[in-house]
Each structure stands twice: as structure tokens, then as C-alpha cells.
Motif scaffolding. Structure first.
Motif, PDB file in Angstrom:
ATOM      1  N   ARG A 129      46.016  33.794  29.359  1.00  0.00           N
ATOM      2  CA  ARG A 129      44.726  34.358  28.923  1.00  0.00           C
ATOM      3  C   ARG A 129      43.565  33.403  29.192  1.00  0.00           C
ATOM      4  N   GLU A 130      43.644  32.716  30.301  1.00  0.00           N
ATOM      5  CA  GLU A 130      42.527  31.859  30.695  1.00  0.00           C
ATOM      6  C   GLU A 130      41.404  32.708  31.284  1.00  0.00           C
ATOM      7  N   GLN A 131      40.183  32.189  31.240  1.00  0.00           N
ATOM      8  CA  GLN A 131      39.033  32.921  31.778  1.00  0.00           C
ATOM      9  C   GLN A 131      38.179  31.989  32.637  1.00  0.00           C
ATOM     10  N   PHE A 132      37.544  32.624  33.626  1.00  0.00           N
ATOM     11  CA  PHE A 132      36.647  31.903  34.526  1.00  0.00           C
ATOM     12  C   PHE A 132      35.331  32.666  34.642  1.00  0.00           C
ATOM     13  N   ASP A 133      34.240  31.909  34.720  1.00  0.00           N
ATOM     14  CA  ASP A 133      32.919  32.527  34.846  1.00  0.00           C
ATOM     15  C   ASP A 133      32.596  32.935  36.274  1.00  0.00           C
ATOM     16  N   THR A 134      33.218  32.278  37.238  1.00  0.00           N
ATOM     17  CA  THR A 134      33.018  32.592  38.657  1.00  0.00           C
ATOM     18  C   THR A 134      34.364  32.496  39.368  1.00  0.00           C
ATOM     19  N   ILE A 135      34.679  33.526  40.161  1.00  0.00           N
ATOM     20  CA  ILE A 135      35.930  33.529  40.923  1.00  0.00           C
ATOM     21  C   ILE A 135      35.630  33.911  42.365  1.00  0.00           C
ATOM     22  N   VAL A 136      36.257  33.206  43.293  1.00  0.00           N
ATOM     23  CA  VAL A 136      36.163  33.535  44.718  1.00  0.00           C
ATOM     24  C   VAL A 136      37.559  33.847  45.241  1.00  0.00           C
ATOM     25  N   LEU A 137      37.686  34.980  45.914  1.00  0.00           N
ATOM     26  CA  LEU A 137      38.914  35.360  46.604  1.00  0.00           C
ATOM     27  C   LEU A 137      38.595  35.476  48.093  1.00  0.00           C
ATOM     28  N   ASP A 138      39.088  34.540  48.862  1.00  0.00           N
ATOM     29  CA  ASP A 138      38.865  34.546  50.318  1.00  0.00           C
ATOM     30  C   ASP A 138      40.211  34.377  51.023  1.00  0.00           C
ATOM     31  N   PRO A 139      41.070  35.401  50.930  1.00  0.00           N
ATOM     32  CA  PRO A 139      42.429  35.275  51.478  1.00  0.00           C
ATOM     33  C   PRO A 139      42.448  35.401  53.001  1.00  0.00           C
ATOM     34  N   PRO A 140      43.539  34.981  53.611  1.00  0.00           N
ATOM     35  CA  PRO A 140      43.705  35.228  55.050  1.00  0.00           C
ATOM     36  C   PRO A 140      43.913  36.717  55.292  1.00  0.00           C
ATOM     37  N   ALA A 141      43.957  37.101  56.532  1.00  0.00           N
ATOM     38  CA  ALA A 141      44.153  38.516  56.868  1.00  0.00           C
ATOM     39  C   ALA A 141      45.561  38.946  56.474  1.00  0.00           C
ATOM     40  N   PHE A 142      45.666  39.866  55.511  1.00  0.00           N
ATOM     41  CA  PHE A 142      46.969  40.378  55.105  1.00  0.00           C
ATOM     42  C   PHE A 142      47.487  41.432  56.086  1.00  0.00           C
ATOM     43  N   ALA A 143      46.567  42.120  56.779  1.00  0.00           N
ATOM     44  CA  ALA A 143      46.957  43.187  57.711  1.00  0.00           C
ATOM     45  C   ALA A 143      46.683  42.736  59.135  1.00  0.00           C
TER      46      ALA A 143
END
Length: 385
Positions: A279-293
Motif C-alpha cells: 500500500r505504498e503511494q507515489f505522487d508522480t509515476i513514469v511508465l516508459d516501457p520497451p515495445a511490448f508488441a
């Protein structure tokens, strides 16, 4: 050399798409890559194109005219593309974005006084000398490195290579964007040495980061997003599976005098599940994953992967928190990407507010009638409950 194309192939050029596929080439020359003149079956001149005899993409349109295409032609068009980038203050930027700048299969990136280029078709490879002379004239670089190690060259029947074509290019180049320094690796880094296409998105989320808050950067690679988050956040958790990438990220943080980033080697999917469990929380999150497809066949599985990381990110986003999420998979188009995010928001039980839709930085232009140029999708979201 001349080729004849079918009515369907001619129609593609008429509609503004620069590619004609193998199935729409009616008559071919002697299977030698180069610049050819294209005609329809009735003998009407259609334009000049790069010809790749081993590629499914046989023709890439260069010009609808009959002018001489030489090093002066290429330099004029490189200069025009460079002038369209006037106003970019970063020291690393894309000068030519292939089809997006009407110079198909040619990529030119500038890293300070150095140039890193890619020749991505057999037709373009056949005029390598003219292109290199044009780059030298238009940009006057201290060195030109050819990063011809993209997988697409295999489909063209071309060798994979990294070649110094002019002057000297160092292994590492320090670049600056929006006051943040980081080290690019022209010889060995991803793409041509750095992810220049996310430059404006890094600025965007950096300025949206809560002052004194907690931030999470997943798939951080060399920490380019994390560095921007760290200027406002009290603490940043930067996560990647590659210890080598994290070491470069730490080096970048030291370069900026930044000490509030924790570098963690972990699987992003596993970590998100653990953060949710705690139950941790973050004020800012970035998701920059590689190409899954990587291919269309992988689309369903890729969308499921994107949904999982976004759903779990939404669950650990603090009230009022900001999420920047992106996909660089061409096969995951904007409609699919948006629908996936809507599904994730519903399943999260959170009220997720749309703030902005983004794409690649403006020096990576998209053409509306060439969907292949629109590979990068981004979304800035806010949790309001």
C-alpha cells in the motif's frame, strides 16, 4: 533505371504515403538498389524513389519531379529539415526523421558537434557517399558515426554495422536538455545513443512533479526521466532490470549533483505488485516501457502487459498524483492505447483525469497519412480520488 507500378501503388503516392510494396511493382529493373524513376502502366511519370529489390517495401518516394538527385539535393533537404528545428535549446536533437521529413529511411541525430546517422534501406545505402557529403556540408560536424545496426536493415538484405564515416565521434557525449545533463552513448546506446524522442515528455512530467513529493520511474534505463523528476521530488525510486543501465543512471545523477534518486534493479511487474501489496503511494509515476508488441501477432499479449502495469500504477498513485505513461509499440495505435488506459482506470476503481496526450518530440514529426511515423504515444493523467 525505371520501374512500373500498379494503379494501387500509384494511388498510395497520390494519397501521400511514400511507400509502394513489392506486390504493387509491375515491372522492375535489374534488381540493383538505387534511385529509380517510377511510371504507371500507361507510361505516366510518377516520381523518383529509392529502390530496394530485397525488401517488401520496394519503393520509397523521394521526389515527384525529375530533377537530379545528388549530394546538393540531399544537403538542401537536410538544411530545410534542420531549419524546422530552430528554437530547440537541447544540445542533442533529431535533424532528419526519415519519412516524417520526406527523406525516407534516413535518420540524422545531432549530439553536440557530432552526428549519428542511420541508412535504413538498400536504396539509400546505394547513395551513401552523396548522403555523407550532404551531411558534412549542411551540418559541418566534427564527426559522423553510422549506426547501421537497426534490425530493419536485415529486411533490406544489408549488413549490420557501426562505422565511423568522418572525423571522430567519442564513445560518450555529454548532452543537456532543460538544464539536465546526461551522457549519451553514440557507439553502443539504444537507438543512436539516447532516447531523443522522449525529450519533451521528460520536460512535461518534470515540471508536473510535486515539490517535496515521492516519485517512481519504471523502466528507467539511464535515468533520463528520473533526473527530471528529482529536481522537484524529495525522493525518486528509479527501477530497471539492467544493472549496467542503472550504473549509467547513477553516473548521470552524479553529473548533475543529484543525490535523491535510489537506483533499484528489479522486474517492474513484480515490483508494482509488491508496492501495491504494501500500500505504498507515489505522487508522480513514469511508465516508459520497451515495445511490448514487436509484431502484430503479439498485440493481444502486449495490451495485457500495458494494462497490468498501468492498472497497478494507478492503484499506488497518491490522490492528486500525476502519471505519465507511454508506449513505443507501433502496433499499439492510439485508439488501442487509449482504450487500454480506460479499462485500467475502470478496474483500478480510481477517478483518473485526462490531462494531456503526447507523442514523440517535435523533432520526430508524424505524418497524418503515414501512420508508421506515429509509433510513440504518451498520456499525462491525474488521480483525483
Amino acid at each position: 533505371m525505371t520501374v512500373k507500378v500498379t494503379a494501387r501503388g500509384a494511388e498510395r503516392w497520390k494519397q501521400g504515403h511514400p511507400w509502394i510494396y513489392r506486390s504493387d511493382v509491375a515491372e522492375e529493373p535489374d534488381k540493383t538498389p538505387g534511385i529509380v524513376q517510377a511510371f504507371d502502366r500507361k507510361g505516366k511519370f510518377l516520381g523518383q524513389a529509392l529502390y530496394s529489390p530485397k525488401s517488401e517495401i520496394r519503393l520509397r518516394l523521394l521526389s515527384r519531379g525529375n530533377e537530379r538527385i545528388d549530394d546538393f539535393w540531399w544537403s538542401d533537404r537536410i538544411l530545410v529539415a534542420a531549419r524546422r528545428r530552430n528554437g530547440i535549446t537541447a544540445t542533442a536533437w533529431r535533424v532528419v526523421h526519415a519519412e516524417g521529413d520526406a527523406l525516407p529511411s534516413l535518420v540524422i541525430d545531432k549530439y553536440g558537434p557530432f552526428v549519428v546517422a542511420q541508412l535504413l534501406s538498400a536504396g539509400l545505402e546505394s547513395v551513401r557517399r552523396d548522403v555523407l557529403e550532404a551531411i558534412k556540408y549542411a551540418l559541418e560536424p566534427e564527426g559522423i558515426l553510422l549506426r547501421n545496426d537497426s534490425a530493419v536493415r536485415r529486411h533490406e538484405g544489408l549488413a549490420s554495422e557501426v562505422v565511423l564515416a568522418h572525423g571522430q565521434v567519442p564513445q560518450v557525449v555529454e548532452i543537456v536538455e532543460d538544464g539536465v545533463k546526461y551522457l549519451a552513448a553514440p557507439w553502443s546506446g539504444q537507438k543512436t545513443g539516447a532516447f531523443l524522442d522522449q525529450r519533451e515528455n521528460r520536460n512535461l512530467i518534470g515540471h508536473q512533479t510535486k515539490t517535496g513529493g515521492r516519485a517512481l520511474d519504471l523502466f528507467t534505463y539511464h535515468g533520463s526521466f528520473a533526473l527530471h523528476l528529482a529536481r522537484n521530488a524529495k525522493e525518486v525510486l528509479a527501477v530497471d532490470q539492467s544493472a549496467e543501465a542503472l550504473a549509467r543512471g547513477a553516473e548521470n545523477a552524479k553529473l548533475n549533483g543529484i543525490s535523491n534518486i535510489k537506483w533499484m534493479e528489479a522486474n517492474a511487474f513484480d515490483l508494482l505488485r509488491e508496492l501495491e501489496r504494501r500500500r505504498e503511494q507515489f505522487d508522480t509515476i513514469v511508465l516508459d516501457p520497451p515495445a511490448f508488441a514487436k509484431t502484430k501477432a503479439n498485440l493481444e499479449r502486449a495490451v495485457a502487459g500495458y494494462k497490468e502495469i498501468n492498472l497497478r500504477a494507478m492503484k499506488i498513485l497518491a490522490p492528486g498524483g500525476m502519471l505519465f505513461t507511454s508506449s513505443c509499440s507501433y502496433h499499439v495505435n492510439r485508439d488501442v492505447f487509449n482504450a487500454m488506459l480506460a479499462d485500467a482506470a475502470r478496474d483500478s476503481g480510481r477517478r483518473i483525469q485526462f490531462v494531456a496526450a503526447t507523442g514523440a518530440s517535435s523533432d520526430h514529426p508524424e505524418l497524418l497519412n503515414v501512420p508508421e511515423t506515429g509509433y510513440l504515444k504518451g498520456m499525462l493523467l491525474r488521480a483525483i480520488g
